[in-house]
Motif scaffolding. Structure first.
Motif, PDB file in Angstrom:
ATOM      1  N   HIS A 180      29.720 102.525 100.366  1.00 14.75           N
ATOM      2  CA  HIS A 180      29.116 101.836  99.222  1.00 14.75           C
ATOM      3  C   HIS A 180      29.648 102.464  97.924  1.00 14.75           C
ATOM      4  CE1 HIS A 180      26.383  99.406  96.960  1.00 14.75           C
ATOM      5  NE2 HIS A 180      25.726 100.444  96.484  1.00 14.75           N
ATOM      6  N   PRO A 181      30.653 101.848  97.302  1.00 15.83           N
ATOM      7  CA  PRO A 181      31.273 102.440  96.109  1.00 15.83           C
ATOM      8  C   PRO A 181      30.602 102.053  94.797  1.00 15.83           C
ATOM      9  CG  PRO A 181      32.531 100.527  96.796  1.00 15.83           C
ATOM     10  CD  PRO A 181      31.385 100.651  97.780  1.00 15.83           C
ATOM     11  N   HIS A 182      29.354 101.577  94.849  1.00 18.14           N
ATOM     12  CA  HIS A 182      28.715 101.066  93.634  1.00 18.14           C
ATOM     13  C   HIS A 182      27.400 101.737  93.276  1.00 18.14           C
ATOM     14  CE1 HIS A 182      31.746  97.980  93.991  1.00 18.14           C
ATOM     15  NE2 HIS A 182      31.285  97.643  95.178  1.00 18.14           N
ATOM     16  N   GLY A 183      26.980 102.781  93.990  1.00 15.44           N
ATOM     17  CA  GLY A 183      25.718 103.421  93.642  1.00 15.44           C
ATOM     18  C   GLY A 183      25.158 104.238  94.789  1.00 15.44           C
ATOM     19  N   ASP A 184      23.814 104.348  94.820  1.00 14.68           N
ATOM     20  CA  ASP A 184      23.134 105.154  95.836  1.00 14.68           C
ATOM     21  C   ASP A 184      22.992 104.378  97.151  1.00 14.68           C
ATOM     22  OD1 ASP A 184      22.873 106.892  93.746  1.00 14.68           O
ATOM     23  OD2 ASP A 184      20.689 106.735  93.584  1.00 14.68           O
ATOM     24  N   VAL A 185      22.758 105.120  98.223  1.00 13.89           N
ATOM     25  CA  VAL A 185      22.453 104.535  99.529  1.00 13.89           C
ATOM     26  C   VAL A 185      21.111 105.095  99.993  1.00 13.89           C
ATOM     27  CG1 VAL A 185      23.090 104.394 101.963  1.00 13.89           C
ATOM     28  CG2 VAL A 185      24.850 104.156 100.205  1.00 13.89           C
ATOM     29  N   ILE A 186      20.198 104.223 100.373  1.00 14.44           N
ATOM     30  CA  ILE A 186      18.901 104.621 100.919  1.00 14.44           C
ATOM     31  C   ILE A 186      18.804 104.103 102.345  1.00 14.44           C
ATOM     32  CG2 ILE A 186      16.400 104.392 100.721  1.00 14.44           C
ATOM     33  CD1 ILE A 186      16.745 104.025  97.723  1.00 14.44           C
ATOM     34  N   VAL A 187      18.552 105.007 103.287  1.00 12.30           N
ATOM     35  CA  VAL A 187      18.385 104.634 104.693  1.00 12.30           C
ATOM     36  C   VAL A 187      16.948 104.940 105.087  1.00 12.30           C
ATOM     37  CG1 VAL A 187      19.195 104.966 107.046  1.00 12.30           C
ATOM     38  CG2 VAL A 187      20.796 105.199 105.145  1.00 12.30           C
ATOM     39  N   LEU A 188      16.197 103.912 105.478  1.00 10.85           N
ATOM     40  CA  LEU A 188      14.799 104.105 105.831  1.00 10.85           C
ATOM     41  C   LEU A 188      14.632 104.680 107.238  1.00 10.85           C
ATOM     42  CD1 LEU A 188      13.144 100.906 104.327  1.00 10.85           C
ATOM     43  CD2 LEU A 188      13.573 103.130 103.259  1.00 10.85           C
ATOM     44  N   GLY A 189      15.665 104.552 108.070  1.00 12.50           N
ATOM     45  CA  GLY A 189      15.613 105.096 109.420  1.00 12.50           C
ATOM     46  C   GLY A 189      16.452 106.352 109.549  1.00 12.50           C
ATOM     47  N   SER A 190      16.897 106.614 110.756  1.00  9.48           N
ATOM     48  CA  SER A 190      17.718 107.789 111.031  1.00  9.48           C
ATOM     49  C   SER A 190      19.199 107.414 111.042  1.00  9.48           C
ATOM     50  CB  SER A 190      17.322 108.399 112.382  1.00  9.48           C
ATOM     51  OG  SER A 190      15.996 108.881 112.343  1.00  9.48           O
ATOM     52  N   VAL A 191      20.030 108.442 110.971  1.00 14.85           N
ATOM     53  CA  VAL A 191      21.481 108.271 110.993  1.00 14.85           C
ATOM     54  C   VAL A 191      22.009 109.013 112.214  1.00 14.85           C
ATOM     55  CG1 VAL A 191      23.641 108.663 109.755  1.00 14.85           C
ATOM     56  CG2 VAL A 191      21.560 108.104 108.474  1.00 14.85           C
ATOM     57  N   ALA A 192      22.577 108.277 113.158  1.00  9.35           N
ATOM     58  CA  ALA A 192      22.955 108.856 114.447  1.00  9.35           C
ATOM     59  C   ALA A 192      24.210 109.714 114.336  1.00  9.35           C
ATOM     60  CB  ALA A 192      23.171 107.752 115.473  1.00  9.35           C
ATOM     61  N   SER A 193      24.355 110.617 115.286  1.00  9.74           N
ATOM     62  CA  SER A 193      25.577 111.414 115.393  1.00  9.74           C
ATOM     63  C   SER A 193      26.761 110.485 115.624  1.00  9.74           C
ATOM     64  CB  SER A 193      25.447 112.398 116.554  1.00  9.74           C
ATOM     65  OG  SER A 193      26.628 113.119 116.745  1.00  9.74           O
ATOM     66  N   GLY A 194      27.890 110.775 114.975  1.00  8.49           N
ATOM     67  CA  GLY A 194      29.068 109.935 115.101  1.00  8.49           C
ATOM     68  C   GLY A 194      29.135 108.807 114.096  1.00  8.49           C
ATOM     69  N   SER A 195      28.127 108.692 113.234  1.00  8.79           N
ATOM     70  CA  SER A 195      28.146 107.688 112.168  1.00  8.79           C
ATOM     71  C   SER A 195      28.431 108.371 110.831  1.00  8.79           C
ATOM     72  CB  SER A 195      26.815 106.941 112.104  1.00  8.79           C
ATOM     73  OG  SER A 195      25.764 107.839 111.783  1.00  8.79           O
ATOM     74  N   GLU A 196      28.591 107.564 109.792  1.00  7.83           N
ATOM     75  CA  GLU A 196      28.975 108.140 108.506  1.00  7.83           C
ATOM     76  C   GLU A 196      28.471 107.275 107.355  1.00  7.83           C
ATOM     77  OE1 GLU A 196      32.949 110.025 106.419  1.00  7.83           O
ATOM     78  OE2 GLU A 196      33.189 108.471 107.938  1.00  7.83           O
ATOM     79  N   ILE A 197      28.084 107.942 106.276  1.00 11.02           N
ATOM     80  CA  ILE A 197      27.709 107.256 105.033  1.00 11.02           C
ATOM     81  C   ILE A 197      28.574 107.824 103.917  1.00 11.02           C
ATOM     82  CG2 ILE A 197      25.869 106.731 103.402  1.00 11.02           C
ATOM     83  CD1 ILE A 197      23.858 107.360 105.605  1.00 11.02           C
ATOM     84  N   ILE A 198      29.215 106.943 103.160  1.00 15.94           N
ATOM     85  CA  ILE A 198      29.994 107.337 101.984  1.00 15.94           C
ATOM     86  C   ILE A 198      29.455 106.552 100.807  1.00 15.94           C
ATOM     87  CG2 ILE A 198      32.272 107.384 100.908  1.00 15.94           C
ATOM     88  CD1 ILE A 198      33.480 107.505 103.698  1.00 15.94           C
ATOM     89  N   ALA A 199      29.026 107.254  99.757  1.00 17.49           N
ATOM     90  CA  ALA A 199      28.418 106.589  98.606  1.00 17.49           C
ATOM     91  C   ALA A 199      28.981 107.157  97.310  1.00 17.49           C
ATOM     92  CB  ALA A 199      26.900 106.759  98.634  1.00 17.49           C
ATOM     93  N   ALA A 200      29.094 106.290  96.309  1.00 16.10           N
ATOM     94  CA  ALA A 200      29.502 106.761  94.988  1.00 16.10           C
ATOM     95  C   ALA A 200      28.385 107.552  94.329  1.00 16.10           C
ATOM     96  CB  ALA A 200      29.902 105.574  94.110  1.00 16.10           C
ATOM     97  N   GLY A 201      27.147 107.227  94.662  1.00 14.19           N
ATOM     98  CA  GLY A 201      26.001 107.925  94.102  1.00 14.19           C
ATOM     99  C   GLY A 201      25.377 108.858  95.111  1.00 14.19           C
TER     100      GLY A 201
END
Length: 271
Positions: A180-201
């Motif tokens: 997400h190159p446009h701001g923050d990322v909010i995840v209401l659940g969990s983030v599993a092993s082997g996954s990835e989040i990339i955020a500008a914010g």
């Protein structure tokens, strides 16, 4: 008498798309740079698997033989170069990756050409700092569409708020990549092993963070990472990172926030 039906002429559609690519900028001495790259790969196995990587050679300025050798060396490390940046060269040998002309770097100020980029020479070392990320023309999501580069998280489509925040209401599964190159990322659940989040914010995870999280990916030093339970494989802010091994016994299993303080990544418990 028989008549042949006229052939229907089909038009060929060409559409421009953009996606986030990683940029490696080798520096002299090359053996030291490669040693730092090996350290990064050792901390994050498989990080470059399936990822488009641009090789920026404007700092090193190698000759043709050295370019061929370097592309091969990186290939043996599982890094596939899909394009090369080298000013003054419109093309290289046919067996080389194509030369990228007119690429623009994705920053918090928008897409900037090379001459408008901030000079950060000496800061983007392979050891301790993640590879740059930039938006280049190619085959992927449309630029600015606000959607994550991933499949649906459960049955909930990621939603982009008016502020530019990406809201993901379901857990992120292993293998998913949210960009997400446009701001923050909010995840209401969990983030599993082997996954990835990339955020500008900043990144907010209201469950357990087990995958990789990179905040401030386009140069935002004020970005932070928050999670209710830290089991992350890697945390990074503005390219500065820490791994699971380094967090073991210090902040693992706790509610934490990660932020930069004088170019040092701090991971501290919340509350």
């Amino acid at each position: 008498m028989t008549f042949a039906a006229p052939l229907e002429a089909k038009s060929i559609r060409f559409r421009a798309r953009s996606f986030v690519a990683f940029t490696l900028t080798p520096e002299a001495p090359l053996d030291v740079w490669l040693e730092g790259l090996d350290h990064w790969i050792g901390n994050s196995p498989g990080y470059f698997a399936g990822r488009p990587v641009v090789l920026d050679l404007n700092t090193l300025k190698p000759d043709v033989a050295a370019i061929e050798s370097l592309v091969g060396v990186l290939g043996h490390r599982g890094i596939r170069i899909y394009a090369i940046e080298l000013d003054g060269h419109a093309a290289l040998e046919p067996n080389f990756p194509p030369v990228l002309v007119g690429a623009k770097e994705a920053t918090t100020d928008g897409l900037l050409p090379r001459e408008a980029r901030e000079d950060v020479s000496g800061e983007d070392k392979a050891e301790g700092r993640a590879p740059e990320q930039r938006a280049d023309a190619g085959s992927a999501d449309k630029a600015g569409d606000g959607k994550a580069d991933a499949s649906k998280a459960g049955d909930s489509e990621p939603q982009v708020e008016a502020s530019g925040t990406l809201m993901i209401k379901a857990p992120i599964r292993s293998g998913q990549a949210i960009v997400h190159p446009h701001g923050d990322v909010i995840v209401l659940g969990s983030v599993a092993s082997g996954s990835e989040i990339i955020a500008a914010g900043s990144i907010h995870v209201y469950g357990t963070l087990r995958g990789r999280a990179s905040a401030g990916a386009l140069g935002n030093q004020g970005a932070r990472i928050f999670c209710r339970k830290n089991e992350a494989e890697l945390l990074a802010v503005d390219g500065w990172y820490t791994t699971a091994e380094e967090m073991e016994g210090v902040s693992r299993g706790k509610a934490v926030q990660a932020f930069l303080d004088n170019d040092a990544l701090c991971v501290v418990p919340l509350g």
